[in-house]
Scaffold this active site. Structure first.
Site, short mmCIF file in Angstrom:
data_model
loop_
_atom_site.label_atom_id
_atom_site.label_comp_id
_atom_site.label_asym_id
_atom_site.label_seq_id
_atom_site.Cartn_x
_atom_site.Cartn_y
_atom_site.Cartn_z
N GLY A 104 -2.86 0.51 13.54
CA GLY A 104 -2.30 1.82 13.93
C GLY A 104 -2.69 2.17 15.36
N SER A 105 -3.94 1.89 15.70
CA SER A 105 -4.44 2.21 17.04
C SER A 105 -3.78 1.32 18.08
CB SER A 105 -5.96 1.99 17.09
OG SER A 105 -6.55 2.64 15.99
N ASP A 127 -10.68 -4.73 8.18
CA ASP A 127 -9.68 -5.35 7.30
C ASP A 127 -9.35 -6.80 7.67
OD1 ASP A 127 -9.67 -2.80 6.33
OD2 ASP A 127 -7.73 -2.24 7.16
N LYS A 154 -25.01 -8.88 -9.05
CA LYS A 154 -25.18 -10.08 -9.89
C LYS A 154 -26.53 -10.05 -10.63
CE LYS A 154 -22.92 -14.15 -8.96
NZ LYS A 154 -22.64 -15.38 -8.26
N MET A 169 -12.41 -2.89 0.40
CA MET A 169 -11.36 -2.27 1.23
C MET A 169 -10.45 -3.36 1.80
SD MET A 169 -13.04 0.81 3.39
CE MET A 169 -13.12 2.47 2.71
N GLU A 187 -15.99 -15.22 -9.51
CA GLU A 187 -15.05 -16.04 -10.29
C GLU A 187 -13.62 -15.87 -9.80
OE1 GLU A 187 -17.76 -14.89 -11.59
OE2 GLU A 187 -18.52 -16.71 -12.55
O1 F6P Z 1 -8.54 0.27 7.99
C1 F6P Z 1 -9.88 0.38 7.67
C2 F6P Z 1 -10.06 1.04 6.33
O2 F6P Z 1 -11.46 1.07 6.03
C3 F6P Z 1 -9.29 0.41 5.17
O3 F6P Z 1 -9.89 -0.75 4.67
C4 F6P Z 1 -9.24 1.54 4.20
O4 F6P Z 1 -8.14 1.43 3.31
C5 F6P Z 1 -9.10 2.74 5.09
O5 F6P Z 1 -9.60 2.36 6.36
C6 F6P Z 1 -9.82 3.97 4.62
O6 F6P Z 1 -9.49 5.00 5.46
P1 F6P Z 1 -10.28 6.36 5.58
O7 F6P Z 1 -11.60 6.08 6.23
O8 F6P Z 1 -9.41 7.21 6.42
O9 F6P Z 1 -10.49 6.85 4.18
#
Ligand code: F6P
Length: 320
Positions: A104-105, A127, A154, A169, A187
């Site tokens: 996005g940035s 990500d 674990k 995430m 797994e």
């Molecule tokens: O894009 C980075 C991220 O941490 C994603 O993995 C996650 O879905 C999102 O941002 C969470 O966004 P926010 O911090 O706005 O809740």
């Protein structure tokens, strides 16, 4: 070029501070003034900024998050917001901009590039979904955070013959789930890029339970589904007692790993050097261990970075 600006945008990640420090120090070494825009593109629109010095970046290298702060700025998706951002940069006498953030940035950076702002992007997002870079800043630290959490899980899972679903995430990208599955001996990794057969997974987990395995770990990328709901679906079918943990924002914070500190230093310095060379409208990437520039148009046009099939195969082969 006399004055450049830096901002951190979107979801924060570890290594942003180290990169801003490298940018500030590289600028000062080249007699450039450097200003930090606070709160990402929102701060650019609202004119929140500070002139940065070595003092501003002292003792930040090892800290997670971003001292410049970040924001998800809806106004940058509109023409009016983009115009105001470009005008404010011109008003501040900024001749080059460095944007750290995720897809996005980088879209925001491209929008400014199209308005004749000389901009360089640095991929920074846990990500690892940004194309034209092997690794984005913050990914390695997030993976280490996940690994620490799964190792702890674990211990308790094997003490109780339990299966844990661990949600990572990553939005629509399964990278964190797959790599942490390999690194932690999970797994399964359920990811948005690959279809999965829950019934077959249940049968296999039950077989392992009957063979006397003491625990099972199933990594669930958030884009593949809600781990809590998947846990409800499988809990009576696998033999193991089931628990779910959503790692959430825990993954994003903490002191950056050495890998991320080094990457931050390289990205930061290369951004300044390349702006001075006249490069702009491009994103830096780490490709085969080298700093490589790719036009922002190509980066955005390519969409999400595809998951490496070799990684998937490795995860599957080791999870027998
Ligand atoms: O894009 C980075 C991220 O941490 C994603 O993995 C996650 O879905 C999102 O941002 C969470 O966004 P926010 O911090 O706005 O809740």
């Amino acid at each position: 070029m006399k004055r450049i600006a830096v901002l951190t945008s979107g979801g924060d990640c570890s290594g942003m501070n180290a990169a801003v420090r490298a940018i500030v120090r590289s600028c000062l070494a080249s007699n450039l003034e450097i200003i930090g825009i606070q709160k990402g593109f929102q701060g650019l629109i609202d004119r929140y900024y500070e002139v940065l010095s070595t003092k501003s970046v002292s003792n930040v290298l090892q800290r997670g998050g971003t001292f410049l702060q970040s924001a998800r700025c809806k106004e940058m998706y509109d023409e009016a917001g983009q115009r105001l951002a470009a005008e404010n940069l011109a008003g501040l006498g900024v001749e080059g901009l460095i944007v750290l953030g995720g897809d996005g940035s980088l879209k925001g950076a491209l929008a400014l590039a199209k308005r004749h702002v000389r901009v360089i992007g640095i991929p920074a997002s846990i990500d690892n979904d940004i194309p034209f870079t092997d690794m984005a800043l913050g990914v390695d630290t997030a993976l280490n955070n996940i690994a620490r959490a799964v190792d702890n899980i674990k211990d308790t899972a094997s003490s109780h013959d339990r299966a844990f679903l661990v949600e990572t995430m990553g939005r629509n990208c399964g990278y964190l789930a797959v790599v942490s599955a390999i690194a932690c001996g999970a797994e399964y990794s359920l990811i948005p890029e690959e279809p999965f057969d829950l019934e077959a997974i249940c049968q296999e987990l039950r077989r392992r339970y009957q063979q006397g395995r003491s625990n099972s770990i199933i990594m669930v990328a958030e884009g593949a589904g809600n781990a809590q709901k998947i846990g409800e679906q499988i809990k009576d079918k696998i033999g193991f007692e089931t628990r779910t943990i959503v790692l959430g924002h825990y993954q994003r914070g903490g002191s950056p790993t050495v890998f991320d500190r080094l990457l931050a230093a390289r990205f930061g310095q290369a951004a300044v050097v390349n702006l001075l060379k006249g490069e702009h409208g491009k994103m830096l990437g780490l490709i085969n261990s080298r700093m490589v520039l790719t036009p922002l148009d190509d980066v955005i046009g390519a969409g999400i970075r595809p998951i490496d099939k070799l990684l998937l195969r490795l995860a599957n082969n080791l999870a027998i």
